[in-house]
Design an enzyme around this catalytic site. Structure first.
Site, PDB file in Angstrom:
ATOM      1  N   ASP A 187       0.849  -1.233  -0.036  1.00  0.00           N
ATOM      2  CA  ASP A 187      -0.073  -0.094  -0.059  1.00  0.00           C
ATOM      3  C   ASP A 187       0.799   1.167   0.149  1.00  0.00           C
ATOM      4  O   ASP A 187       1.888   1.216   0.319  1.00  0.00           O
ATOM      5  CB  ASP A 187      -0.945   0.066   1.399  1.00  0.00           C
ATOM      6  CG  ASP A 187      -2.179   0.662   1.127  1.00  0.00           C
ATOM      7  OD1 ASP A 187      -2.362   1.839   0.873  1.00  0.00           O
ATOM      8  OD2 ASP A 187      -3.303   0.332   1.071  1.00  0.00           O
ATOM      9  N   LYS A 226     -13.305  -0.787 -13.968  1.00  0.00           N
ATOM     10  CA  LYS A 226     -13.914  -1.995 -13.088  1.00  0.00           C
ATOM     11  C   LYS A 226     -14.668  -3.167 -14.295  1.00  0.00           C
ATOM     12  O   LYS A 226     -14.627  -4.683 -13.926  1.00  0.00           O
ATOM     13  CB  LYS A 226     -15.132  -1.617 -12.069  1.00  0.00           C
ATOM     14  CG  LYS A 226     -14.455  -0.925 -10.836  1.00  0.00           C
ATOM     15  CD  LYS A 226     -13.383  -1.578  -9.994  1.00  0.00           C
ATOM     16  CE  LYS A 226     -12.954  -0.934  -8.795  1.00  0.00           C
ATOM     17  NZ  LYS A 226     -11.997  -1.648  -8.088  1.00  0.00           N
ATOM     18  N   ASP A 280       3.595   1.375  -4.837  1.00  0.00           N
ATOM     19  CA  ASP A 280       2.712   2.172  -5.707  1.00  0.00           C
ATOM     20  C   ASP A 280       2.326   1.410  -6.834  1.00  0.00           C
ATOM     21  O   ASP A 280       3.297   0.982  -7.527  1.00  0.00           O
ATOM     22  CB  ASP A 280       2.939   3.446  -6.014  1.00  0.00           C
ATOM     23  CG  ASP A 280       2.191   4.399  -7.045  1.00  0.00           C
ATOM     24  OD1 ASP A 280       1.201   3.504  -7.545  1.00  0.00           O
ATOM     25  OD2 ASP A 280       2.571   5.535  -7.112  1.00  0.00           O
ATOM     26  N   VAL A 281       1.246   0.648  -7.009  1.00  0.00           N
ATOM     27  CA  VAL A 281       0.788  -0.287  -7.955  1.00  0.00           C
ATOM     28  C   VAL A 281       0.838   0.383  -9.539  1.00  0.00           C
ATOM     29  O   VAL A 281       0.805  -0.318 -10.662  1.00  0.00           O
ATOM     30  CB  VAL A 281      -0.486  -1.141  -7.849  1.00  0.00           C
ATOM     31  CG1 VAL A 281      -0.720  -1.690  -6.627  1.00  0.00           C
ATOM     32  CG2 VAL A 281      -1.814   0.043  -8.031  1.00  0.00           C
ATOM     33  N   ASN A 288      -6.326  -5.619  -5.045  1.00  0.00           N
ATOM     34  CA  ASN A 288      -7.346  -4.839  -4.510  1.00  0.00           C
ATOM     35  C   ASN A 288      -7.346  -3.412  -4.430  1.00  0.00           C
ATOM     36  O   ASN A 288      -8.392  -2.651  -4.319  1.00  0.00           O
ATOM     37  CB  ASN A 288      -7.710  -5.434  -3.023  1.00  0.00           C
ATOM     38  CG  ASN A 288      -8.254  -4.533  -2.151  1.00  0.00           C
ATOM     39  OD1 ASN A 288      -9.720  -4.318  -2.237  1.00  0.00           O
ATOM     40  ND2 ASN A 288      -7.754  -3.856  -1.079  1.00  0.00           N
ATOM     41  N   TYR A 326     -14.117   5.182 -13.620  1.00  0.00           N
ATOM     42  CA  TYR A 326     -14.490   3.752 -12.633  1.00  0.00           C
ATOM     43  C   TYR A 326     -14.957   2.781 -13.229  1.00  0.00           C
ATOM     44  O   TYR A 326     -14.659   1.427 -13.133  1.00  0.00           O
ATOM     45  CB  TYR A 326     -15.228   4.363 -11.161  1.00  0.00           C
ATOM     46  CG  TYR A 326     -15.072   3.668 -10.118  1.00  0.00           C
ATOM     47  CD1 TYR A 326     -14.003   3.494  -9.398  1.00  0.00           C
ATOM     48  CD2 TYR A 326     -16.228   2.656  -9.927  1.00  0.00           C
ATOM     49  CE1 TYR A 326     -13.868   2.552  -8.108  1.00  0.00           C
ATOM     50  CE2 TYR A 326     -16.036   1.651  -8.844  1.00  0.00           C
ATOM     51  CZ  TYR A 326     -14.940   1.743  -7.908  1.00  0.00           C
ATOM     52  OH  TYR A 326     -14.843   1.126  -6.639  1.00  0.00           O
ATOM     53  N   THR A 341     -16.340   1.773   3.630  1.00  0.00           N
ATOM     54  CA  THR A 341     -15.048   2.090   4.028  1.00  0.00           C
ATOM     55  C   THR A 341     -14.661   3.404   3.610  1.00  0.00           C
ATOM     56  O   THR A 341     -15.394   4.146   3.247  1.00  0.00           O
ATOM     57  CB  THR A 341     -14.289   1.039   2.872  1.00  0.00           C
ATOM     58  OG1 THR A 341     -14.442   1.812   1.838  1.00  0.00           O
ATOM     59  CG2 THR A 341     -14.801  -0.282   2.947  1.00  0.00           C
TER      60      THR A 341
HETATM   61  N1  LIG Z   1     -16.067   0.698  -0.740  1.00  0.00           N
HETATM   62  C1  LIG Z   1     -16.989   0.343  -1.687  1.00  0.00           C
HETATM   63  O1  LIG Z   1     -18.287   0.435  -1.717  1.00  0.00           O
HETATM   64  C2  LIG Z   1     -16.454  -0.533  -2.985  1.00  0.00           C
HETATM   65  C3  LIG Z   1     -17.213  -1.017  -3.780  1.00  0.00           C
HETATM   66  C4  LIG Z   1     -16.983  -1.826  -4.828  1.00  0.00           C
HETATM   67  C5  LIG Z   1     -15.551  -1.969  -5.047  1.00  0.00           C
HETATM   68  N2  LIG Z   1     -14.589  -1.605  -4.080  1.00  0.00           N
HETATM   69  C6  LIG Z   1     -13.306  -1.692  -4.297  1.00  0.00           C
HETATM   70  O2  LIG Z   1     -12.513  -2.389  -3.406  1.00  0.00           O
HETATM   71  C7  LIG Z   1     -11.183  -1.833  -3.301  1.00  0.00           C
HETATM   72  C8  LIG Z   1     -10.740  -1.556  -2.082  1.00  0.00           C
HETATM   73  O3  LIG Z   1     -11.284  -0.280  -1.495  1.00  0.00           O
HETATM   74  P1  LIG Z   1     -11.756   0.190  -0.014  1.00  0.00           P
HETATM   75  O4  LIG Z   1     -13.473   0.495  -0.191  1.00  0.00           O
HETATM   76  O5  LIG Z   1     -11.300  -0.738   0.738  1.00  0.00           O
HETATM   77  O6  LIG Z   1     -11.063   1.488  -0.149  1.00  0.00           O
HETATM   78  P2  LIG Z   1     -10.055   2.321   0.861  1.00  0.00           P
HETATM   79  O7  LIG Z   1      -9.768   3.445   0.459  1.00  0.00           O
HETATM   80  O8  LIG Z   1     -10.401   1.980   2.078  1.00  0.00           O
HETATM   81  O9  LIG Z   1      -8.712   1.357   0.539  1.00  0.00           O
HETATM   82  C9  LIG Z   1      -7.961   1.537  -0.706  1.00  0.00           C
HETATM   83  C10 LIG Z   1      -6.572   1.119  -0.296  1.00  0.00           C
HETATM   84  O10 LIG Z   1      -5.824   1.355  -1.565  1.00  0.00           O
HETATM   85  C11 LIG Z   1      -4.770   1.972  -1.527  1.00  0.00           C
HETATM   86  N3  LIG Z   1      -4.172   2.544  -2.656  1.00  0.00           N
HETATM   87  C12 LIG Z   1      -4.420   3.622  -3.397  1.00  0.00           C
HETATM   88  N4  LIG Z   1      -3.769   3.922  -4.622  1.00  0.00           N
HETATM   89  C13 LIG Z   1      -2.969   2.603  -4.217  1.00  0.00           C
HETATM   90  C14 LIG Z   1      -1.973   2.659  -5.115  1.00  0.00           C
HETATM   91  N5  LIG Z   1      -1.396   3.465  -6.333  1.00  0.00           N
HETATM   92  N6  LIG Z   1      -1.054   1.800  -5.002  1.00  0.00           N
HETATM   93  C15 LIG Z   1      -1.231   1.077  -3.929  1.00  0.00           C
HETATM   94  N7  LIG Z   1      -2.236   1.104  -2.867  1.00  0.00           N
HETATM   95  C16 LIG Z   1      -3.120   2.091  -3.463  1.00  0.00           C
HETATM   96  C17 LIG Z   1      -5.049   3.234  -0.624  1.00  0.00           C
HETATM   97  O11 LIG Z   1      -3.906   3.705   0.107  1.00  0.00           O
HETATM   98  C18 LIG Z   1      -5.865   2.573   0.529  1.00  0.00           C
HETATM   99  O12 LIG Z   1      -5.289   1.788   1.650  1.00  0.00           O
HETATM  100  C19 LIG Z   1     -10.938  -0.911  -4.444  1.00  0.00           C
HETATM  101  O13 LIG Z   1     -10.592  -1.605  -5.564  1.00  0.00           O
HETATM  102  C20 LIG Z   1     -12.433  -0.391  -4.694  1.00  0.00           C
HETATM  103  O14 LIG Z   1     -12.679   0.107  -6.140  1.00  0.00           O
HETATM  104  C21 LIG Z   1     -15.200  -0.721  -3.035  1.00  0.00           C
END
Ligand SMILES: NC(=O)c1ccc[n+]([C@@H]2O[C@H](COP(=O)([O-])OP(=O)(O)OC[C@H]3O[C@@H](n4cnc5c(N)ncnc54)[C@H](O)[C@@H]3O)[C@@H](O)[C@H]2O)c1
Length: 245
Positions: A36, A154, A60-61, A86, A150, A185
């Site tokens: 992360d 996805k 950083d991905v 993720n 987005y 989240t």
């Molecule tokens: N929360 C929702 O409602 C939801 C719904 C559908 C899908 N998602 C997906 O779930 C996944 C996780 O999201 P979340 O809700 O836990 O969000 P979150 O913001 O709590 O966590 C995302 C994490 O990704 C990290 N991140 C961001 N850019 C990055 C990079 N370039 N390299 C490495 N790490 C990086 C952030 O620092 C953070 O810790 C995401 O792919 C999101 O699109 C979330």
């Protein structure tokens, strides 16, 4: 212990769904690498779980060299039997208001970043086997206003997962995706409370998901319990997609 002796990488593992997945994988016997950008949260999670169970690798991905370094460090710490791909960011704006920079940022993290990590995982897993779980979204399955980059990312993750599954199958590499509904989240912090209330009403179960509920699905697909499942997308959405098809 469904992940006993396994090594996993969780990208975006410092927060939200990723952090919940790290916790569940470790509870089930895995050693986990948290990849992360959020150093503070990642290191705090390691302190909580114990340095023998988890390691934080600032990653950083969007950066290929950092992703390669991540796999080198993971190989040394625990090996890589499974990857929860993720990391992602949210974005909300009308297409006509979306800049090239915003488009590029969302695509480079949420789609290209997922590809980059999956590619590195497949290179590592060749001859060894393994499981890759990509995090998509319900928004990978239908259109929604104000989410052009987005939804593009996805939707790309869902279909790319199928292709990677076909390529990985001969090597015993399973590749699946999960599609969460709206989950409580920090990603939803950019939404007004009234928008969140509206989102609740869209889920047949009349609530948002909890990170642990998505983590449990990722755990299942990462584990050997899912040994005959590849190329699939698993909605984890309180019935949201059931009303869309
Ligand atoms: N929360 C929702 O409602 C939801 C719904 C559908 C899908 N998602 C997906 O779930 C996944 C996780 O999201 P979340 O809700 O836990 O969000 P979150 O913001 O709590 O966590 C995302 C994490 O990704 C990290 N991140 C961001 N850019 C990055 C990079 N370039 N390299 C490495 N790490 C990086 C952030 O620092 C953070 O810790 C995401 O792919 C999101 O699109 C979330």
């Amino acid at each position: 212990m469904r992940m006993q002796g396994k090594g996993v990488i969780v990208t975006g593992g410092a927060s939200g769904i990723g952090a919940a997945a790290v916790r569940r994988m470790v509870e089930e016997g895995a050693r986990a690498v948290i990849a992360d950008m959020n150093i503070e949260a990642g290191e705090a999670l390691v302190r909580d779980l114990g340095e023998d169970k988890a390691r934080f690798v600032r990653t950083d991905v969007t950066d290929q060299a950092q992703v390669e370094a991540l796999f080198r460090q993971a190989e040394e710490f625990c090996g890589v039997d499974a990857v929860f791909n993720n990391a992602g960011i949210g974005h909300q704006a009308a297409a006509v208001e979306t800049t090239d920079e915003e488009w590029g940022q969302v695509i480079s993290i949420n789609l290209t970043g997922v590809f980059r990590v999956a590619r590195e995982a497949m290179r590592y897993m060749q001859g060894r086997g393994g499981s890759i779980v990509n995090c998509a979204s319900i928004l990978g399955h239908f259109g929604q206003s104000q989410t052009a980059p987005y939804t593009a990312a996805k939707g790309g993750v869902v279909n790319m997962t199928r292709t990677l599954a076909l390529e990985g199958a001969p090597d015993g590499i399973r590749v699946n995706s999960i599609s969460p509904g709206y989950v409580d989240t920090p990603l939803l912090d950019l939404l007004e409370q009234e928008v969140k209330d509206f989102l609740v009403s869209l889920h047949p179960v009349q609530r948002l998901g909890r990170p642990e509920e998505v983590a449990n699905a990722a755990l299942f697909l990462a584990s050997d319990e899912a040994s005959f499942i590849t190329g699939a997308d698993l909605p984890v959405d309180g019935g949201f997609l059931a009303g869309k098809s």
